[in-house]
Write a protein that holds these residues in place. Sequence first.
Motif, PDB file in Angstrom:
ATOM      1  N   VAL A 413       0.864  -1.042   0.030  1.00  0.00           N
ATOM      2  CA  VAL A 413      -0.001  -0.044   0.067  1.00  0.00           C
ATOM      3  C   VAL A 413       0.965   1.174  -0.059  1.00  0.00           C
ATOM      4  O   VAL A 413       2.126   1.264   0.558  1.00  0.00           O
ATOM      5  CB  VAL A 413      -0.918  -0.010   1.208  1.00  0.00           C
ATOM      6  CG1 VAL A 413      -2.137  -0.968   1.167  1.00  0.00           C
ATOM      7  CG2 VAL A 413      -0.074  -0.233   2.374  1.00  0.00           C
ATOM      8  N   SER A 450     -10.100  -2.743  -4.587  1.00  0.00           N
ATOM      9  CA  SER A 450      -8.789  -2.100  -4.718  1.00  0.00           C
ATOM     10  C   SER A 450      -8.269  -1.625  -3.517  1.00  0.00           C
ATOM     11  O   SER A 450      -7.382  -0.895  -3.602  1.00  0.00           O
ATOM     12  CB  SER A 450      -9.097  -0.874  -5.638  1.00  0.00           C
ATOM     13  OG  SER A 450     -10.019  -0.054  -5.164  1.00  0.00           O
ATOM     14  N   MET A 451      -8.782  -1.941  -2.279  1.00  0.00           N
ATOM     15  CA  MET A 451      -8.590  -1.736  -0.933  1.00  0.00           C
ATOM     16  C   MET A 451      -7.924  -2.885  -0.169  1.00  0.00           C
ATOM     17  O   MET A 451      -8.296  -3.941  -0.584  1.00  0.00           O
ATOM     18  CB  MET A 451      -9.521  -1.053  -0.187  1.00  0.00           C
ATOM     19  CG  MET A 451     -10.548   0.044  -0.959  1.00  0.00           C
ATOM     20  SD  MET A 451      -9.630   1.429  -1.317  1.00  0.00           S
ATOM     21  CE  MET A 451      -9.662   2.278   0.428  1.00  0.00           C
ATOM     22  N   GLY A 507      -7.745   6.231   2.794  1.00  0.00           N
ATOM     23  CA  GLY A 507      -8.709   5.204   3.341  1.00  0.00           C
ATOM     24  C   GLY A 507      -9.964   5.691   4.181  1.00  0.00           C
ATOM     25  O   GLY A 507     -10.029   6.829   4.268  1.00  0.00           O
ATOM     26  N   THR A 524      -9.688   0.827   6.174  1.00  0.00           N
ATOM     27  CA  THR A 524      -9.151   0.430   4.659  1.00  0.00           C
ATOM     28  C   THR A 524      -8.052   1.339   4.261  1.00  0.00           C
ATOM     29  O   THR A 524      -7.808   2.524   4.513  1.00  0.00           O
ATOM     30  CB  THR A 524     -10.283   0.394   3.868  1.00  0.00           C
ATOM     31  OG1 THR A 524     -10.769   1.806   3.786  1.00  0.00           O
ATOM     32  CG2 THR A 524     -11.385  -0.692   3.900  1.00  0.00           C
ATOM     33  N   PRO A 526      -6.129   2.167   0.457  1.00  0.00           N
ATOM     34  CA  PRO A 526      -5.954   1.815  -1.139  1.00  0.00           C
ATOM     35  C   PRO A 526      -4.687   0.979  -1.453  1.00  0.00           C
ATOM     36  O   PRO A 526      -3.577   1.209  -0.874  1.00  0.00           O
ATOM     37  CB  PRO A 526      -5.947   2.999  -1.852  1.00  0.00           C
ATOM     38  CG  PRO A 526      -5.585   4.208  -0.881  1.00  0.00           C
ATOM     39  CD  PRO A 526      -5.748   3.509   0.728  1.00  0.00           C
TER      40      PRO A 526
END
Length: 547
Positions: A413, A450-451, A507, A524, A526
């Motif tokens: 990330v 996508s997270m 996030g 979360t 990305p």
Amino acid sequence: MQVDQSNTSQSNTSNIASTQPLLGDRFRAVAEASSDLLWMTTPDGIMHEDSPTWRAFTGQGVPDQDGRTWLDAVHPDDREQLEATRLQGLATGLVYEVECHIRRFDGIFRVIQVRGVPVRGSDGRMVEWISIGTDITEQKQVQANLQRQAQLLQVQAELIALAHDAILICDPENRVVAWNPGAQLLYGWTAQEVVGQVTHTLLATQFPESREAVDCALAQAGHWEGQLIHTDRMGEKVIVDSRQVLVRDQTGQPSAILEINRDMTKWERLLSERAEAQAAEMALRESSRHMHEFLGIASHELRTPLTTIKATIQITRRQLIRLLTSPEISEPATGNLLPTILDFLDRAERQVNVQNRLVGDLIDLSRIQTNQLTVQLKCVDLATIVHEVVEDQRILIPRRTIQWGTSVLQAEVLADADRVSQVVNNYLTNALKYSEADKPVTVHLEPLGSMVRVSVQDRGPGLTPAEQKRIWECFYRVDSIKIKSGTGVGLGLGLHISRSLIERQGGQVGVESEKGKGSTFWFTLPLAPAQPLNLVKYLETVPYRHR
Ligand code: ADP
């Protein structure tokens, strides 16, 4: 004798005289058959001949010698006018008409329209009046009623025009039929512009429930009352208290809808402004209460580690002085003393860390409030970061069970590793300190489109929906939730800072919880672009960092 307006010719009369009844007989027959009053007087107004219709109507006997008793039946107030009109007729020789009150046989005065027709002799002089009287009492009453109604309608129309409320008359399909000046003032359109238009389309009506509900109430109960939101000519919203009535015709079919709309926009705005002001005042009070609480707790929590640090330094100092100034201390005694000194130094360091964290939180808060909190984004492995925090806590509190479950081996990330650790640490220490010591805590890491989502699940006290919303505010702490294990400090800042940190890294944060059943705090982040997830079933028994 010759009736003035007759076109009967003299020659015709003589031709058919033997076969036709006399004119006088025919006249009498007509007079008797007529429902009108018919009487004859001399030019001076003397009734010289019996009139059956007059007698039947007035109840008077046959005319006496005087021939003037018939006037007794005429209302005294009307006699003068009747006489004046007769004299005028006499002077002009023309037919006259006058209204007067004539007493009926039952004593009731009726309104009679009298038509006086002059009859001339063969020398052209007037010989008598034939008077025809028609009872127009009912007709007069109807006229008076109609006049009264017309006046009432006029007054009502003026009232409607005066009203500040919007008053509309629509047909059963809601097309405007009438639109008062109040409606023009409220909505901006003139009556000419709106007649024929469907109100709900014109005003873009927003109903409390639905249009069908209003139509249904009108059809069933005949009326409806409630609040509507309209849009005026300028596109502004207008809130109205509306009252509507369905009018039906004699056959029971809907014929019109009457609608009165009172503008409540300003009032509603005032109400909502007042509610907002009250809410703001409450929030201010609450925030000032939290601030006071915070100051109390912060000063206490900042001083507590200092006291311990000071005490441990003093003890350590005394022990070291003893070691240095007492040469007679034996070797074994020295060996015993050194671990104690080390232990005190460890304790002091732990307290320094606690204080460091508190001061760090305060600095972070101040940066958030001045919008100066920055994050250093780099491509980092979230799985490694989270697992390291888990391992640190396991070492720090070995008696607690912290489960680590994930199918993600590596999750690259774009994030600030220290700041992400800070958030995981906050979630994890909260989960540990607010739940009983024998309850496990589970940390998950899982892909989410996508997270990547990290969650920390506990079996602690859980939170109500209202508490779930508020715990992210700064200084907010749930009064009823107490620290169950460990000695963590609660300033009500950790989650507020966590949210700011995660949002700054692209996030989101959240919590799923049920009172009494524990909570799952999650965030979360990305995934770094073009970094596929490395998915492997992780083996809990093998320490992650050594794989
Ligand atoms: P604190 O330092 O008080 O823990 P936080 O911002 O981290 O500050 O948390 C705010 C409040 O949210 C806590 O005081 C607590 O009342 C509640 N809270 C946080 N985590 C949990 C949890 N896991 N279970 C129950 N309540 C929690």
